[in-house]
Design a protein around this motif. Structure first.
Motif, short mmCIF file in Angstrom:
data_model
loop_
_atom_site.label_atom_id
_atom_site.label_comp_id
_atom_site.label_asym_id
_atom_site.label_seq_id
_atom_site.Cartn_x
_atom_site.Cartn_y
_atom_site.Cartn_z
N ASN A 145 34.12 41.00 42.46
CA ASN A 145 35.15 41.72 41.72
C ASN A 145 36.48 41.01 41.94
OD1 ASN A 145 33.41 43.66 40.79
ND2 ASN A 145 33.72 44.99 42.56
N LYS A 146 36.98 40.42 40.89
CA LYS A 146 38.26 39.72 40.98
C LYS A 146 39.28 40.48 40.15
CE LYS A 146 36.42 35.13 41.64
NZ LYS A 146 36.36 33.76 41.14
N GLU A 147 40.37 40.80 40.80
CA GLU A 147 41.46 41.45 40.08
C GLU A 147 42.51 40.40 39.76
OE1 GLU A 147 43.04 44.96 41.85
OE2 GLU A 147 41.07 45.65 42.49
N VAL A 148 42.76 40.28 38.51
CA VAL A 148 43.73 39.29 38.06
C VAL A 148 44.89 40.02 37.40
CG1 VAL A 148 44.12 37.31 36.57
CG2 VAL A 148 41.90 37.61 37.69
N GLU A 149 46.08 39.73 37.86
CA GLU A 149 47.28 40.30 37.26
C GLU A 149 47.90 39.28 36.34
OE1 GLU A 149 50.25 42.22 39.60
OE2 GLU A 149 48.78 42.96 41.03
#
Length: 51
Positions: free
Chosen positions: A4-8
């Motif tokens: 799970n990668k959270e990219v802003e």
């Protein structure tokens, strides 16, 4: 391999020079209108009573 990668994502809007010039023009025109309004008031009501 599920990660799970959270990219802003940041979007920055740069104001162009034309918009800055427009804002400055409106500001200074407003100052001039206020200045001449005060001058008109002084001439008509303050100095008008003396003449």
């Amino acid at each position: 391999m599920d990660e799970n990668k959270e990219v802003e994502v940041e979007k920055k809007e740069k104001k162009s020079d034309s918009s800055k010039a427009g804002v400055a023009a409106i500001k200074y025109i407003t100052y001039l209108i206020i200045f001449f309004g005060i001058l008109w008031f002084l001439i008509n009501y303050v100095f008008g009573q003396l003449l």
